[in-house]
Design a protein around this motif. Structure first.
Motif, PDB file in Angstrom:
ATOM      1  N   GLY A   1       0.818  -1.203   0.000  1.00  0.00           N
ATOM      2  CA  GLY A   1       0.000   0.000   0.000  1.00  0.00           C
ATOM      3  C   GLY A   1       0.852   1.254   0.000  1.00  0.00           C
ATOM      4  N   PHE A   2       1.997   1.233   0.689  1.00  0.00           N
ATOM      5  CA  PHE A   2       2.812   2.440   0.661  1.00  0.00           C
ATOM      6  C   PHE A   2       3.545   2.579  -0.667  1.00  0.00           C
ATOM      7  N   PHE A   3       4.364   1.599  -1.043  1.00  0.00           N
ATOM      8  CA  PHE A   3       5.245   1.789  -2.194  1.00  0.00           C
ATOM      9  C   PHE A   3       4.458   1.916  -3.495  1.00  0.00           C
ATOM     10  N   VAL A   4       3.588   0.958  -3.752  1.00  0.00           N
ATOM     11  CA  VAL A   4       2.806   1.009  -4.984  1.00  0.00           C
ATOM     12  C   VAL A   4       1.619   1.958  -4.831  1.00  0.00           C
ATOM     13  N   GLY A   5       0.959   1.889  -3.680  1.00  0.00           N
ATOM     14  CA  GLY A   5      -0.227   2.719  -3.460  1.00  0.00           C
ATOM     15  C   GLY A   5       0.084   4.199  -3.520  1.00  0.00           C
ATOM     16  N   SER A   6       1.198   4.600  -2.934  1.00  0.00           N
ATOM     17  CA  SER A   6       1.575   6.007  -2.949  1.00  0.00           C
ATOM     18  C   SER A   6       1.933   6.447  -4.366  1.00  0.00           C
ATOM     19  N   ALA A   7       2.524   5.543  -5.156  1.00  0.00           N
ATOM     20  CA  ALA A   7       2.845   5.869  -6.551  1.00  0.00           C
ATOM     21  C   ALA A   7       1.567   6.002  -7.378  1.00  0.00           C
ATOM     22  N   VAL A   8       0.603   5.122  -7.136  1.00  0.00           N
ATOM     23  CA  VAL A   8      -0.680   5.215  -7.838  1.00  0.00           C
ATOM     24  C   VAL A   8      -1.354   6.546  -7.508  1.00  0.00           C
ATOM     25  N   ARG A   9      -1.294   6.928  -6.234  1.00  0.00           N
ATOM     26  CA  ARG A   9      -1.867   8.203  -5.826  1.00  0.00           C
ATOM     27  C   ARG A   9      -1.152   9.361  -6.543  1.00  0.00           C
ATOM     28  N   GLY A  10       0.185   9.255  -6.649  1.00  0.00           N
ATOM     29  CA  GLY A  10       0.963  10.274  -7.346  1.00  0.00           C
ATOM     30  C   GLY A  10       0.565  10.383  -8.811  1.00  0.00           C
ATOM     31  N   LEU A  11       0.382   9.220  -9.472  1.00  0.00           N
ATOM     32  CA  LEU A  11      -0.055   9.224 -10.873  1.00  0.00           C
ATOM     33  C   LEU A  11      -1.436   9.845 -10.994  1.00  0.00           C
ATOM     34  N   GLY A  12      -2.300   9.537 -10.048  1.00  0.00           N
ATOM     35  CA  GLY A  12      -3.645  10.098 -10.042  1.00  0.00           C
ATOM     36  C   GLY A  12      -3.607  11.616  -9.917  1.00  0.00           C
ATOM     37  N   GLU A  13      -2.705  12.109  -9.045  1.00  0.00           N
ATOM     38  CA  GLU A  13      -2.549  13.561  -8.879  1.00  0.00           C
ATOM     39  C   GLU A  13      -2.087  14.193 -10.191  1.00  0.00           C
ATOM     40  N   LEU A  14      -1.106  13.537 -10.836  1.00  0.00           N
ATOM     41  CA  LEU A  14      -0.574  14.044 -12.101  1.00  0.00           C
ATOM     42  C   LEU A  14      -1.688  14.093 -13.142  1.00  0.00           C
ATOM     43  N   TYR A  15      -2.458  13.018 -13.228  1.00  0.00           N
ATOM     44  CA  TYR A  15      -3.543  12.960 -14.195  1.00  0.00           C
ATOM     45  C   TYR A  15      -4.579  14.044 -13.896  1.00  0.00           C
ATOM     46  N   GLY A  16      -4.841  14.272 -12.611  1.00  0.00           N
ATOM     47  CA  GLY A  16      -5.790  15.309 -12.211  1.00  0.00           C
ATOM     48  C   GLY A  16      -5.346  16.694 -12.665  1.00  0.00           C
ATOM     49  N   VAL A  17      -4.020  16.919 -12.679  1.00  0.00           N
ATOM     50  CA  VAL A  17      -3.497  18.234 -13.088  1.00  0.00           C
ATOM     51  C   VAL A  17      -3.582  18.407 -14.604  1.00  0.00           C
ATOM     52  N   VAL A  18      -3.212  17.364 -15.366  1.00  0.00           N
ATOM     53  CA  VAL A  18      -3.088  17.535 -16.816  1.00  0.00           C
ATOM     54  C   VAL A  18      -4.313  17.074 -17.599  1.00  0.00           C
ATOM     55  N   ARG A  19      -5.288  16.493 -16.922  1.00  0.00           N
ATOM     56  CA  ARG A  19      -6.477  15.979 -17.617  1.00  0.00           C
ATOM     57  C   ARG A  19      -7.212  17.121 -18.332  1.00  0.00           C
ATOM     58  N   PRO A  20      -7.643  16.873 -19.572  1.00  0.00           N
ATOM     59  CA  PRO A  20      -8.353  17.930 -20.291  1.00  0.00           C
ATOM     60  C   PRO A  20      -9.711  18.232 -19.659  1.00  0.00           C
ATOM     61  N   GLU A  21     -10.151  19.474 -19.855  1.00  0.00           N
ATOM     62  CA  GLU A  21     -11.448  19.907 -19.319  1.00  0.00           C
ATOM     63  C   GLU A  21     -12.578  19.176 -20.036  1.00  0.00           C
ATOM     64  N   GLY A  22     -13.551  18.675 -19.289  1.00  0.00           N
ATOM     65  CA  GLY A  22     -14.621  17.886 -19.888  1.00  0.00           C
ATOM     66  C   GLY A  22     -15.555  18.705 -20.771  1.00  0.00           C
ATOM     67  N   ARG A  23     -16.025  19.819 -20.241  1.00  0.00           N
ATOM     68  CA  ARG A  23     -16.998  20.584 -21.032  1.00  0.00           C
ATOM     69  C   ARG A  23     -16.396  21.944 -21.406  1.00  0.00           C
ATOM     70  N   ILE A  24     -16.564  22.261 -22.656  1.00  0.00           N
ATOM     71  CA  ILE A  24     -16.014  23.525 -23.171  1.00  0.00           C
ATOM     72  C   ILE A  24     -17.158  24.344 -23.750  1.00  0.00           C
ATOM     73  N   ASP A  25     -17.146  25.612 -23.441  1.00  0.00           N
ATOM     74  CA  ASP A  25     -18.132  26.521 -24.011  1.00  0.00           C
ATOM     75  C   ASP A  25     -17.583  27.034 -25.342  1.00  0.00           C
ATOM     76  N   TYR A  26     -17.976  26.358 -26.438  1.00  0.00           N
ATOM     77  CA  TYR A  26     -17.390  26.685 -27.734  1.00  0.00           C
ATOM     78  C   TYR A  26     -17.818  28.052 -28.245  1.00  0.00           C
ATOM     79  N   ASP A  27     -18.936  28.551 -27.710  1.00  0.00           N
ATOM     80  CA  ASP A  27     -19.415  29.837 -28.198  1.00  0.00           C
ATOM     81  C   ASP A  27     -18.699  31.002 -27.539  1.00  0.00           C
ATOM     82  N   SER A  28     -18.051  30.710 -26.419  1.00  0.00           N
ATOM     83  CA  SER A  28     -17.435  31.817 -25.701  1.00  0.00           C
ATOM     84  C   SER A  28     -16.265  32.393 -26.490  1.00  0.00           C
ATOM     85  N   TYR A  29     -15.886  33.584 -26.096  1.00  0.00           N
ATOM     86  CA  TYR A  29     -14.822  34.303 -26.769  1.00  0.00           C
ATOM     87  C   TYR A  29     -13.529  33.498 -26.741  1.00  0.00           C
TER      88      TYR A  29
END
Ligand SMILES: [Zn+2]
Ligand SMILES: [Zn+2]
Length: 278
Positions: free
Chosen positions: A220-248
């Motif tokens: 849980g520590f060695f692998v689990g903490s790495a999985v959590r780290g990957l999740g954090e990274l994905y949370g930062v770089v994940r694309p935005e789900g909904r985009i307002d295409y009409d906006s400026y």
């Protein structure tokens, strides 16, 4: 709680208490929890759910056919640790690279922003040991029989004694190894203990200590903490789900989203692989 209501199935008069579900102690009416529709929110949660089901099924079939039940290294476990090692290496490189960029390109503002981003992500992804707390901790003078029982279960399982026993208000029990000194912590929820028979309490304590016996918390520590780290990274770089295409800014959002999509793929794939291996 003076109000009563007849059971809609068997007619038994039932006490009705404000803020609580009414249920029948005679026929069990309304005792089952509300059915969940099983659709967890978000892609990441569905991945975790699917991985959990897979681990459960695989473990059940392995345990049924095993001659010995001691934990052992499987190729998947080795690979999962390898990926975790890579994640820690990436985190360290990001941190060192951020420092190097900040020092080398000072005072270029673009470089400083990039360096701050790199350091920020590295700090988000850092391995976390967790911190032991003294909240609800009981000792040999305040809970002598409980502590004696836990010691007895630990020695029957051939596992070292627990460092900290905490009583909380959760309807749950848990096991963790926390802090730099790797303290073994057993948490027992009072509501759970209260509804269990004596032998069931022994079984719950044995279940929790078996996590330690099986090496689950270390994984849980060695692998689990790495999985959590990957999740954090994905949370930062994940694309935005909904985009307002009409906006400026729609066109800029679209461009940023394409970049984020490309950048987030490696993190997502690694996360997928790691979850498959577990
Ligand atoms: Zn009833
Ligand atoms: Zn458990």
């Amino acid at each position: 709680m003076s109000a009563t209501q007849g059971c809609s199935r068997c007619g038994t008069p039932l006490p009705v208490a404000d803020g609580y579900v009414t249920w029948c102690h005679e026929c069990g009416w309304n005792l089952r929890p509300v059915e969940q529709d099983g659709t967890a929110q978000g892609r990441l949660h569905r991945l975790y759910d699917a991985a959990g089901r897979r681990v459960g099924n695989r473990m059940a079939s392995r345990l049924r056919s095993a001659d010995r039940l001691l934990p052992s290294w499987t190729p998947a476990k080795v690979a999962a640790h390898g990926i975790a090692f890579g994640v820690y290496g990436f985190t360290a490189a990001l941190f060192a690279g951020g420092l190097w960029l900040a020092a080398g390109a000072f005072p270029n503002p673009a470089a400083l922003v990039a360096a701050a981003l790199m350091l920020g992500v590295a700090i988000l992804m850092r391995p976390r040991f967790g911190r032991p707390s003294a909240e609800g901790a009981v000792d040999r003078s305040s809970a002598p029989r409980l502590l004696a029982l836990i010691d007895e279960v630990a020695s029957a399982l051939g596992t070292p004694p627990v460092h900290i026993v905490q009583i909380d208000e959760e309807y749950n029990a848990s096991w963790a190894v926390v802090g730099l000194r790797r303290r073994r912590v057993l948490r027992l929820g009072l509501p759970l203990l209260a509804v269990l028979d004596p032998q069931e309490r022994v079984a719950v304590i044995a279940h929790e200590l078996a996590h330690g016996r099986n090496g689950d918390a270390r994984r849980g520590f060695f692998v689990g903490s790495a999985v959590r780290g990957l999740g954090e990274l994905y949370g930062v770089v994940r694309p935005e789900g909904r985009i307002d295409y009409d906006s400026y800014f729609g066109i800029f959002e679209r461009i940023v989203n394409v970049i984020l999509y490309v950048v987030s793929r490696p993190a997502m794939w690694l996360l997928l692989v790691e979850l498959h291996l577990l």
